[in-house]
Design a protein around this motif. Structure first.
Motif, short mmCIF file in Angstrom:
data_model
loop_
_atom_site.label_atom_id
_atom_site.label_comp_id
_atom_site.label_asym_id
_atom_site.label_seq_id
_atom_site.Cartn_x
_atom_site.Cartn_y
_atom_site.Cartn_z
N ALA A 37 33.19 -0.06 8.99
CA ALA A 37 34.16 0.21 10.04
C ALA A 37 33.59 -0.33 11.35
O ALA A 37 32.37 -0.31 11.54
CB ALA A 37 34.41 1.70 10.14
N PRO A 38 34.46 -0.84 12.25
CA PRO A 38 33.94 -1.42 13.49
C PRO A 38 32.98 -0.48 14.22
O PRO A 38 31.92 -0.91 14.69
CB PRO A 38 35.20 -1.67 14.31
CG PRO A 38 36.28 -1.87 13.32
CD PRO A 38 35.92 -0.99 12.15
N ALA A 39 33.33 0.80 14.30
CA ALA A 39 32.47 1.73 15.03
C ALA A 39 31.10 1.84 14.37
O ALA A 39 30.07 1.85 15.04
CB ALA A 39 33.14 3.11 15.09
N ALA B 255 39.55 -8.24 15.43
CA ALA B 255 39.02 -7.49 14.28
C ALA B 255 38.83 -6.03 14.67
O ALA B 255 39.20 -5.11 13.93
CB ALA B 255 37.71 -8.09 13.83
N GLU B 256 38.29 -5.83 15.86
CA GLU B 256 38.00 -4.47 16.31
C GLU B 256 39.28 -3.67 16.48
O GLU B 256 39.35 -2.50 16.11
CB GLU B 256 37.24 -4.55 17.64
CG GLU B 256 36.01 -3.70 17.65
CD GLU B 256 35.24 -3.84 18.95
OE1 GLU B 256 34.91 -4.99 19.33
OE2 GLU B 256 34.96 -2.80 19.56
N PRO C 163 27.80 -1.65 23.16
CA PRO C 163 27.76 -2.86 22.33
C PRO C 163 29.10 -3.07 21.64
O PRO C 163 29.77 -2.11 21.26
CB PRO C 163 26.65 -2.56 21.32
CG PRO C 163 26.48 -1.08 21.33
CD PRO C 163 26.86 -0.62 22.70
N THR C 164 29.52 -4.32 21.51
CA THR C 164 30.75 -4.65 20.78
C THR C 164 30.33 -5.39 19.52
O THR C 164 29.15 -5.61 19.28
CB THR C 164 31.65 -5.58 21.61
OG1 THR C 164 30.95 -6.80 21.81
CG2 THR C 164 32.01 -4.97 22.94
N LEU C 165 31.33 -5.81 18.75
CA LEU C 165 31.02 -6.57 17.55
C LEU C 165 30.29 -7.86 17.92
O LEU C 165 29.52 -8.41 17.15
CB LEU C 165 32.29 -6.90 16.78
CG LEU C 165 32.92 -5.73 16.04
CD1 LEU C 165 34.14 -6.20 15.25
CD2 LEU C 165 31.92 -5.06 15.09
N GLU C 166 30.56 -8.34 19.11
CA GLU C 166 29.87 -9.51 19.62
C GLU C 166 28.35 -9.30 19.54
O GLU C 166 27.61 -10.15 19.03
CB GLU C 166 30.31 -9.72 21.08
CG GLU C 166 29.66 -10.86 21.78
CD GLU C 166 30.58 -12.08 21.87
OE1 GLU C 166 31.77 -11.87 22.14
OE2 GLU C 166 30.09 -13.19 21.65
N GLU C 167 27.90 -8.14 20.02
CA GLU C 167 26.47 -7.85 19.99
C GLU C 167 25.95 -7.70 18.56
O GLU C 167 24.84 -8.10 18.24
CB GLU C 167 26.16 -6.58 20.80
CG GLU C 167 26.04 -6.80 22.30
CD GLU C 167 27.37 -7.12 22.96
OE1 GLU C 167 27.42 -8.05 23.77
OE2 GLU C 167 28.37 -6.45 22.62
N VAL C 168 26.79 -7.12 17.72
CA VAL C 168 26.39 -6.98 16.32
C VAL C 168 26.18 -8.35 15.71
O VAL C 168 25.19 -8.62 15.03
CB VAL C 168 27.46 -6.22 15.51
CG1 VAL C 168 27.03 -6.05 14.07
CG2 VAL C 168 27.76 -4.89 16.15
#
Ligand SMILES: Nc1ncnc2c1ncn2[C@@H]1O[C@H](COP(=O)(O)OP(=O)(O)OP(=O)(O)O)[C@@H](O)[C@H]1O
Ligand SMILES: [Mg+2]
Lengths: 335, 275
Positions: A233-235, A213-214, A311-316
């Motif tokens: 947006a990913p960022a 996804a990122e 942090p990545t989307l994982e952390e989100v």
């Protein structure tokens, strides 16, 4: 102003269930629980969520395979209930791991067959097939029977099938699921290449791989239990995971050492990795890492690496759901 | 890629039909072993009947009967095994979902499937008749070719309409319908008079058997092939009329079931097909 490629309002989809020991009341499964989305044309939009989140259901409603239970959905401004045929003329869909077509046909024949369902004249259709087969690196296999293809090759062929009709909106349901790292990377590269060649085309892609996804998407919506819990947006999404700092640490097996109770440690996720243990730590502030290191040293655990990470989307996802994505995967019912 | 504009309407329908028939015509004949399995094996079954008739001292034309019956069985098998069960396979592989969202629509796909199955079976039926007639030195003289072809054509339309009807029923009802169909196979072999004149069954059993378009078609074609000697079940014109009515009814029924199936699939999120 052009119409949005995809637009849903409070979309609900339930599946009726039979009474069973697991479900004595026969209550319906709510697969989509009020999904509101807006995807402009030209966007690569990602739908990220664990198993059972409702990703496939959303795609099926949008491609007119399922009727909404409540709410509304439009594709290119067309209603998924009342304007079915117009939608079907302008979209296509590819699912990961699908076994479409017939094993007795060659790759080229099979793709030609599908092109006929869109009414394409044979000659330009075959030219387009060859061109796309070259792009995905399957041209050498064009005369092989589809039954002899590997999973990765098959998925590349399916992707070509999805692109044949030059759709305005392309729906990709977990296009890299079950593929090895190289094949998955190839598929992602072709998707990017296609959208680069065809500006203005829209892709809605579902995945449960964060990095996918990122890497691919302009915007990502995180879906969990039929609800969109975040979309951006990913960022921008990652900015939401700013409370505190993140560390990645590899050490020996923990065997009962608990880090979660240490001062300043908000979350410690462990993952076994080649006999070592990988820890993702969410700390209130940088200083808290000292306490972690001390506990490990006191218990004679070697530390192989330690680094501060973005942090990545994982952390989100963890922050929004309180679980890692793999943990949130709906347990498959089984004996 | 300038002239790659996709067609709509009739032209797309035609392209879709040809596209879907391709795997049946080309794909299924690529492996030449069919020449053995699809002609010699059915002939072996019919040869037994040939000898029974010969032993009973039945008139020569019965040999021709049996061979014709064998050729017709090929169509019946094609409809029952390949048409009716096809949706099941298509569902497993994910084709059915794709077929439902391609712009040509499911009816075009089914027409293609029928057309492909028909062409493939005609080749087999011709092979069966040719080989059988060579082996047993049977000669046919068709008295009225146009009528003969008309009977055949109308029957085929009805038969494949029945196939599509079955295909939808299998999806709607699942395993039970499948078992029912299997149960029906044997009596159909008997009742349709593949190997004897259907008149032998008596009027009511004959009428019941006539629900399957092959029964009357066989009887009508035999009237044309063996004029004067074949005991007709009903007058030729009546048979043709009933065949026409059957064909229309099955097409209407098939269309209705297809719509229903598509609607149910969209509403329920699954078809009750649970094998
Ligand atoms: N045909 C169906 N009948 C009943 N329930 C269904 C059906 N399809 C999906 N569900 C249920 O609806 C929910 C959402 O399923 P869906 O397939 O949309 O999830 P998903 O996000 O695509 O999951 P995955 O990552 O496993 O593909 C799940 O609880 C699933 O069990
Ligand atoms: Mg899914």
């Amino acid at each position: 102003m052009t119409v949005p490629a995809i637009e849903t309002k409070e979309l609900v989809r339930e599946y009726r269930m039979k009474r069973s020991p697991q479900n004595p009341s026969g209550a319906p499964v709510v697969a989509l629980d009020g999904v509101t989305l807006d995807v402009p044309q030209g966007e690569m939009f990602g739908l990220l969520g664990p198993n059972g989140a409702g990703k496939t259901t959303l795609i099926k409603v949008l491609v007119t395979l399922l009727l909404p239970t409540a709410g509304a959905a439009r594709v290119l401004g067309l209603d998924v209930v009342g304007q079915v045929q117009q939608i079907r003329e302008r979209i296509s869909m590819v699912s990961g791991g699908e076994h479409s077509g017939y094993g007795i046909l060659t790759v080229r024949e099979q793709l030609w067959m599908f092109s006929q369902f869109y009414g394409l004249p044979s000659k330009p259709a075959l030219a387009r097939i060859d061109e796309l087969l070259k792009v995905v690196g399957l041209y050498e296999e064009r005369n092989r029977r589809t039954s002899a293809l590997s999973t990765g090759m098959r998925q590349k062929m399916n992707l070509v099938r999805g692109l044949l009709s030059d759709p305005e909106v392309l729906f990709l349901d977990e296009p890299t699921v079950g593929l090895d790292v190289t094949a998955a990377r190839d598929i992602r590269a072709y998707i990017k290449e296609w959208i680069r060649m065809k500006p203005g085309r829209t892709i809605l892609l579902t995945t449960h791989y964060m990095h996918e996804a990122e890497e691919l998407c302009d915007r990502v919506a995180i879906i969990h239990k039929g609800r969109i819990i975040a979309g951006d947006a990913p960022a921008a999404l990652k900015l939401r995971a700013t409370g505190g700092t993140y560390f990645l640490l590899t050490t020996e097996t923990l065997d009962g050492i608990s880090l979660a109770g240490l001062p300043g440690v908000q979350r410690a996720d462990t993952r076994a990795l080649d006999g070592r243990m990988e820890l993702r730590l969410h700390l209130a502030e940088d200083g808290a890492i000292a306490g972690v290191v001390k506990v490990l040293a006191d218990s004679n655990r070697r530390i192989f690496s330690l680094q501060k990470i973005e942090p990545t989307l994982e952390e989100v996802f963890v922050q929004l759901v309180g679980q890692r994505l793999e943990e949130a995967d709906e347990r498959k019912a089984g004996p | 890629m300038n002239d790659a504009t996709p067609a709509r309407g009739m032209l797309r329908l035609l392209r879709a039909i040809l596209g879907r028939s391709y795997p049946r015509i080309i794909g299924a004949n690529r492996d030449k072993s069919w020449l053995f399995y699809d002609t010699v094996l059915p002939l072996l079954g019919t040869i037994a009947f040939v000898y029974v008739y010969k032993a009973l001292g039945a008139p020569e034309r019965f040999v021709g009967y049996v061979i014709m019956g064998g050729a017709t069985v090929a169509f019946w098998m094609n409809v029952m095994w390949s048409m009716a069960a096809q949706f099941y396979w298509d569902k497993q592989g994910g084709n059915l979902e794709l077929y439902m969202v391609v712009p040509c629509g499911i009816p075009a796909i089914l027409l293609g499937m029928s057309f492909g199955g028909f062409v493939g079976t005609v080749i087999r039926a011709i092979a069966i008749v040719a080989i059988g007639s060579l082996l047993f030195d049977v000669h046919y003289t068709v008295s009225q070719w146009p009528v003969f072809l008309l009977v055949f054509g109308v029957a085929i339309v009805g038969l494949y309409g029945l196939g599509v009807t079955f295909a939808s029923l299998f999806l709607l009802w699942g395993r039970e319908a499948w078992h029912m169909a299997n149960l029906f196979m044997e009596p159909v072999f008997f009742l349709s008079g593949f190997y004897f004149p259907v008149r032998a069954l008596g009027f009511w059993a004959g009428m019941g058997a006539s629900l399957i378009p092959l029964t009357l078609a066989l009887d009508a074609m035999r009237q044309l092939l063996f004029p004067g000697t074949h005991p007709p079940f009903l007058p030729l014109g009546t048979e043709l009329g009933i065949l026409g009515a059957l064909a229309i009814s099955f097409i209407v029924l098939a269309r209705f079931l297809l719509r229903k199936m598509e609607y149910l699939a969209r509403r329920e999120g699954r078809l009750s097909l649970r094998f």
